[in-house]
Design a protein around this motif. Structure first.
Motif, PDB file in Angstrom:
ATOM      1  N   LEU A 123       0.842  -1.312  -0.142  1.00 31.91           N
ATOM      2  CA  LEU A 123       0.065  -0.010   0.120  1.00 31.91           C
ATOM      3  C   LEU A 123       0.715   1.348  -0.081  1.00 31.91           C
ATOM      4  O   LEU A 123       0.649   2.393  -0.793  1.00 31.91           O
ATOM      5  CB  LEU A 123      -1.015  -0.028   1.064  1.00 31.91           C
ATOM      6  CG  LEU A 123      -2.139  -0.974   1.254  1.00 31.91           C
ATOM      7  CD1 LEU A 123      -2.808  -1.053   2.431  1.00 31.91           C
ATOM      8  CD2 LEU A 123      -3.038  -0.697   0.031  1.00 31.91           C
ATOM      9  N   LEU A 124       2.021   1.159   0.738  1.00 36.96           N
ATOM     10  CA  LEU A 124       2.887   2.353   0.715  1.00 36.96           C
ATOM     11  C   LEU A 124       3.487   2.533  -0.626  1.00 36.96           C
ATOM     12  O   LEU A 124       3.923   3.643  -0.913  1.00 36.96           O
ATOM     13  CB  LEU A 124       3.977   2.305   1.974  1.00 36.96           C
ATOM     14  CG  LEU A 124       3.675   2.235   3.158  1.00 36.96           C
ATOM     15  CD1 LEU A 124       4.397   2.028   4.460  1.00 36.96           C
ATOM     16  CD2 LEU A 124       2.635   3.868   3.392  1.00 36.96           C
ATOM     17  N   VAL A 131      -3.485   8.379  -6.071  1.00 40.33           N
ATOM     18  CA  VAL A 131      -4.663   8.442  -5.150  1.00 40.33           C
ATOM     19  C   VAL A 131      -5.251   9.896  -5.266  1.00 40.33           C
ATOM     20  O   VAL A 131      -6.421  10.098  -5.067  1.00 40.33           O
ATOM     21  CB  VAL A 131      -4.198   8.255  -3.523  1.00 40.33           C
ATOM     22  CG1 VAL A 131      -5.237   8.172  -2.675  1.00 40.33           C
ATOM     23  CG2 VAL A 131      -3.529   7.021  -3.584  1.00 40.33           C
ATOM     24  N   GLU A 132      -4.428  11.008  -5.326  1.00 40.12           N
ATOM     25  CA  GLU A 132      -4.850  12.468  -5.342  1.00 40.12           C
ATOM     26  C   GLU A 132      -5.772  12.636  -6.552  1.00 40.12           C
ATOM     27  O   GLU A 132      -6.854  13.164  -6.440  1.00 40.12           O
ATOM     28  CB  GLU A 132      -3.847  13.235  -5.465  1.00 40.12           C
ATOM     29  CG  GLU A 132      -3.327  13.601  -3.956  1.00 40.12           C
ATOM     30  CD  GLU A 132      -1.970  14.536  -4.068  1.00 40.12           C
ATOM     31  OE1 GLU A 132      -1.713  14.925  -5.031  1.00 40.12           O
ATOM     32  OE2 GLU A 132      -1.184  14.379  -2.994  1.00 40.12           O
ATOM     33  N   ALA A 133      -5.376  11.910  -7.612  1.00 39.72           N
ATOM     34  CA  ALA A 133      -6.226  11.943  -9.022  1.00 39.72           C
ATOM     35  C   ALA A 133      -7.564  11.348  -8.606  1.00 39.72           C
ATOM     36  O   ALA A 133      -8.727  12.008  -9.123  1.00 39.72           O
ATOM     37  CB  ALA A 133      -5.348  11.317 -10.097  1.00 39.72           C
ATOM     38  N   SER A 134      -7.657  10.336  -8.176  1.00 41.35           N
ATOM     39  CA  SER A 134      -8.869   9.667  -7.966  1.00 41.35           C
ATOM     40  C   SER A 134      -9.730  10.348  -6.841  1.00 41.35           C
ATOM     41  O   SER A 134     -10.800  10.512  -7.167  1.00 41.35           O
ATOM     42  CB  SER A 134      -8.656   8.356  -7.304  1.00 41.35           C
ATOM     43  OG  SER A 134      -7.630   7.735  -7.830  1.00 41.35           O
ATOM     44  N   GLU A 135      -9.161  11.031  -5.881  1.00 42.26           N
ATOM     45  CA  GLU A 135      -9.862  11.806  -5.058  1.00 42.26           C
ATOM     46  C   GLU A 135     -10.547  13.018  -5.687  1.00 42.26           C
ATOM     47  O   GLU A 135     -11.541  13.265  -5.686  1.00 42.26           O
ATOM     48  CB  GLU A 135      -9.167  12.422  -3.598  1.00 42.26           C
ATOM     49  CG  GLU A 135      -9.114  11.343  -2.706  1.00 42.26           C
ATOM     50  CD  GLU A 135      -7.887  11.722  -1.782  1.00 42.26           C
ATOM     51  OE1 GLU A 135      -6.973  12.542  -1.999  1.00 42.26           O
ATOM     52  OE2 GLU A 135      -7.656  10.908  -0.716  1.00 42.26           O
ATOM     53  N   ALA A 136      -9.747  13.706  -6.468  1.00 40.25           N
ATOM     54  CA  ALA A 136      -9.907  14.864  -7.813  1.00 40.25           C
ATOM     55  C   ALA A 136     -11.250  14.597  -8.443  1.00 40.25           C
ATOM     56  O   ALA A 136     -12.065  15.431  -8.524  1.00 40.25           O
ATOM     57  CB  ALA A 136      -8.873  15.553  -8.256  1.00 40.25           C
ATOM     58  N   LEU A 137     -11.191  13.209  -8.824  1.00 41.83           N
ATOM     59  CA  LEU A 137     -12.416  12.633  -9.711  1.00 41.83           C
ATOM     60  C   LEU A 137     -13.711  12.556  -8.801  1.00 41.83           C
ATOM     61  O   LEU A 137     -14.537  12.097  -9.442  1.00 41.83           O
ATOM     62  CB  LEU A 137     -12.101  11.661 -10.308  1.00 41.83           C
ATOM     63  CG  LEU A 137     -10.872  11.742 -11.509  1.00 41.83           C
ATOM     64  CD1 LEU A 137     -10.532  10.426 -11.997  1.00 41.83           C
ATOM     65  CD2 LEU A 137     -11.566  12.605 -12.867  1.00 41.83           C
ATOM     66  N   TRP A 147     -10.591  -0.239  -5.826  1.00 42.17           N
ATOM     67  CA  TRP A 147     -10.115  -0.112  -7.127  1.00 42.17           C
ATOM     68  C   TRP A 147      -9.113   0.503  -7.539  1.00 42.17           C
ATOM     69  O   TRP A 147      -8.523   0.300  -8.777  1.00 42.17           O
ATOM     70  CB  TRP A 147     -11.572   0.225  -8.003  1.00 42.17           C
ATOM     71  CG  TRP A 147     -12.673  -0.490  -7.865  1.00 42.17           C
ATOM     72  CD1 TRP A 147     -13.960   0.092  -7.169  1.00 42.17           C
ATOM     73  CD2 TRP A 147     -13.231  -1.909  -8.115  1.00 42.17           C
ATOM     74  NE1 TRP A 147     -14.709  -0.754  -7.110  1.00 42.17           N
ATOM     75  CE2 TRP A 147     -14.445  -1.835  -7.914  1.00 42.17           C
ATOM     76  CE3 TRP A 147     -12.264  -2.694  -9.069  1.00 42.17           C
ATOM     77  CZ2 TRP A 147     -14.966  -3.153  -8.157  1.00 42.17           C
ATOM     78  CZ3 TRP A 147     -13.266  -3.771  -9.422  1.00 42.17           C
ATOM     79  CH2 TRP A 147     -14.406  -4.257  -8.959  1.00 42.17           C
ATOM     80  N   VAL A 148      -8.566   1.120  -6.868  1.00 36.36           N
ATOM     81  CA  VAL A 148      -7.291   1.737  -7.214  1.00 36.36           C
ATOM     82  C   VAL A 148      -6.019   1.698  -6.537  1.00 36.36           C
ATOM     83  O   VAL A 148      -4.958   0.744  -6.847  1.00 36.36           O
ATOM     84  CB  VAL A 148      -7.410   3.545  -7.365  1.00 36.36           C
ATOM     85  CG1 VAL A 148      -6.062   3.998  -7.532  1.00 36.36           C
ATOM     86  CG2 VAL A 148      -8.402   4.133  -7.977  1.00 36.36           C
ATOM     87  N   LYS A 149      -6.087   1.509  -5.199  1.00 44.58           N
ATOM     88  CA  LYS A 149      -5.049   1.189  -4.271  1.00 44.58           C
ATOM     89  C   LYS A 149      -4.722  -0.243  -4.179  1.00 44.58           C
ATOM     90  O   LYS A 149      -3.766  -0.728  -4.496  1.00 44.58           O
ATOM     91  CB  LYS A 149      -5.086   1.700  -2.923  1.00 44.58           C
ATOM     92  CG  LYS A 149      -4.993   3.356  -2.755  1.00 44.58           C
ATOM     93  CD  LYS A 149      -5.285   3.675  -1.238  1.00 44.58           C
ATOM     94  CE  LYS A 149      -4.170   3.847  -0.672  1.00 44.58           C
ATOM     95  NZ  LYS A 149      -4.576   4.576   0.795  1.00 44.58           N
ATOM     96  N   MET A 150      -5.823  -1.040  -3.912  1.00 44.06           N
ATOM     97  CA  MET A 150      -5.540  -2.639  -3.739  1.00 44.06           C
ATOM     98  C   MET A 150      -4.804  -3.194  -5.083  1.00 44.06           C
ATOM     99  O   MET A 150      -4.043  -4.196  -4.946  1.00 44.06           O
ATOM    100  CB  MET A 150      -6.702  -3.277  -3.110  1.00 44.06           C
ATOM    101  CG  MET A 150      -7.073  -3.436  -1.891  1.00 44.06           C
ATOM    102  SD  MET A 150      -5.346  -3.852  -0.891  1.00 44.06           S
ATOM    103  CE  MET A 150      -5.421  -5.447  -1.126  1.00 44.06           C
TER     104      MET A 150
END
Lengths: 258, 243
Positions: A123-124, A131-137, A147-150
């Protein structure tokens, strides 16, 4: 001791017993792998949590169950927990009262502690920008995780996971000390009946070897399937003999674990 | 601590202490031998000869794919017979002690892991290091001792620390072959006092403390081995020590 140290007739005779032992070893591998993984997720979240006491608690868990030898954990669960009155009276005694339940508990705790570190490492390693891009979306945190990190963490951590599973399988060989007839125990009992020090142990070793290598092959296939979108890159790498392999080695150096 | 008198406790502590010394002795002897053989095997398998490569692959695959416990049992039960086959009548009369069986088994198994690490590290060294040594007409023994191996150790250290801590956690297995080590002493004390919980937790803590101590030493060693790289890798050593 002329020529082959293996008595082929005895080996053939003991095959059914060895297969039974392998079955027990396989169950003792599969169940703790599932339970340990299930346990590793919450502990990993706790370990990475911002709340200090939670993180410290999880770290203590990991330090203890990773640092203590498996044999001692097994003794601790098998002999030690019986001492606690409340547990002996309680409903969990069905689990802790049997050698099999104790072995499952000890192995699961040990595996969970290792998996917390594997998961955390994976995960690190996920780049923060993604992650930031996903949050922005506007994707929810849960969906980002699933769907993104794992999916990325699995790819980064696969090698470490494989090493842990392989060394875990080899570690299960000690459960015979609490009277479970796994593969090692079967080999030992054949030795005690025949006083042939080579045939049963070498046969059991061959079984373990095959089991471990099937798992390794499985992980290899899984890794290739996960990286199928990179198929062209791999093909290009293969075109440059030597160098490509040597370069990839670098990242594996810390990964050569028993 | 319900039914433990202080005198009893002192007696058991002495026993545990003696066991711990045996465990430590077994561990350090095995690691030192595995390290020496691992480095030698790692260097030997750089040879491009098909035979050498074949033997190495088989050896590594077998001992990395089989539980150490079985290797310990094999050397303990079958050791005399194996010696007999190699040395004849004289060898068959040598009995292998649990300690000897443990040392042999761990050396054989872990030399494979260490050789694998050393091979990887040597392959990752820039070729110029070898060429430079050759161009300066440095004799091979000095080239390995003073030029190549110090750099190899720097690269292989994180992996070696891994092997170290894994091997430490496998040393109690030799008690199953009858060695009176720390775990065997703890088991006896646990059975006699009916206080298994305390003794096994204490034993586990001894192992954890020892590995914490060795991680400390390892990160010091890392700083020392990295002294030639400090400018490029200022931030890296701290992150790697944590792993």
């Amino acid at each position: 001791m002329n020529g082959l140290p293996i008595d082929l007739a005895l080996a053939w005779e003991s095959l059914p017993a060895l297969f039974d032992g392998l079955k027990v070893t396989a169950i003792l591998t599969a169940l703790p792998l599932l339970l340990g993984l299930a346990l590793a997720f919450p502990i990993c979240f706790a370990r990475m949590s911002d709340r200090r006491w939670l993180a410290l608690l999880a770290e203590a868990f990991v330090t203890f169950f990773r640092g203590a030898p498996l044999l001692i954990l097994l003794y601790l669960v098998y002999y030690g927990l019986g001492q606690i009155e409340a547990l002996r009276e309680g409903p969990f005694w069905i689990l802790f009262g049997s050698p099999f339940g104790c072995a499952i508990v000890a192995l699961s705790l040990n595996h969970a502690a290792y998996m917390v570190e594997v998961l955390r490492g994976g995960l690190l390693a996920v780049p923060h920008g993604i992650v930031e891009a996903s949050e922005a979306l506007g994707i929810t945190r849960r969906n980002i995780f699933i769907w993104v990190k794992m999916p990325l963490a699995i790819r980064y951590g696969l090698k470490a996971y494989q090493n842990e599973v392989v060394s875990f399988i080899k570690g299960t060989a000690i459960v015979s000390v609490v009277t479970i007839t796994d593969l090692t125990a079967v080999a030992n009992s054949i030795f005690e009946q025949t006083y042939d020090p080579f045939t049963p142990i070498l046969c059991a070793a061959a079984f373990y070897w095959a089991f471990v290598n099937i798992i390794r092959l499985g992980f290899g296939l899984w890794g290739r399937w996960l990286n199928r979108h990179n198929a062209e890159d791999v093909a290009a790498d293969a075109g440059v003999p030597g160098r490509g392999a040597a370069l990839r080695r670098t990242s594996d150096l810390g990964q050569v674990t028993p | 601590m319900t039914n433990l008198s202080l005198a009893d406790l002192a007696g058991y502590m002495r026993q545990l202490g003696e066991g711990a010394l045996i465990t430590l002795e077994l561990f350090l002897t095995s690691f030192a031998l595995a390290f020496i053989f691992g480095v030698l095997i790692g260097i030997a398998t750089l040879s491009r000869s098909r035979v050498v490569q074949g033997i190495w692959r088989v050896y590594a695959s077998i001992f990395m794919g089989v539980p150490s416990l079985l290797v310990i049992f094999l050397t303990f039960y079958g050791g005399s017979a194996m010696l007999g086959a190699v040395l004849g009548e004289f060898g068959a009369r040598i009995d292998i002690s649990p300690f000897g069986a443990g040392v042999i088994a761990f050396t054989v198994v872990y030399a494979a892991y260490i050789a694998e690490l050393v091979r990887g590290a040597i392959e990752n060294l820039p070729k110029g290091q070898f060429e430079g040594a050759r161009a300066l007409a440095i004799p091979p023994a000095i080239m390995w001792g003073k030029v190549i191996l110090p750099q190899v150790m720097r690269l292989a250290l994180p992996g070696l620390v891994n092997v170290w801590s894994f091997m430490l956690k496998e040393t109690p297995l030799v008690s199953l072959a009858g060695l009176q080590d720390l775990v065997a002493a703890a088991k006896i004390a646990a059975g006699a006092t009916k206080e298994p919980f305390i003794f096994f937790v204490a034993t586990a803590l001894v192992f954890i403390a020892f590995s914490a101590l060795s991680f400390r030493l390892a990160s010091r060693l890392e700083t020392r081995l990295d002294r030639g790289q400090r400018r490029e890798a200022a931030g890296r050593s701290s992150s790697r020590a944590a792993a």
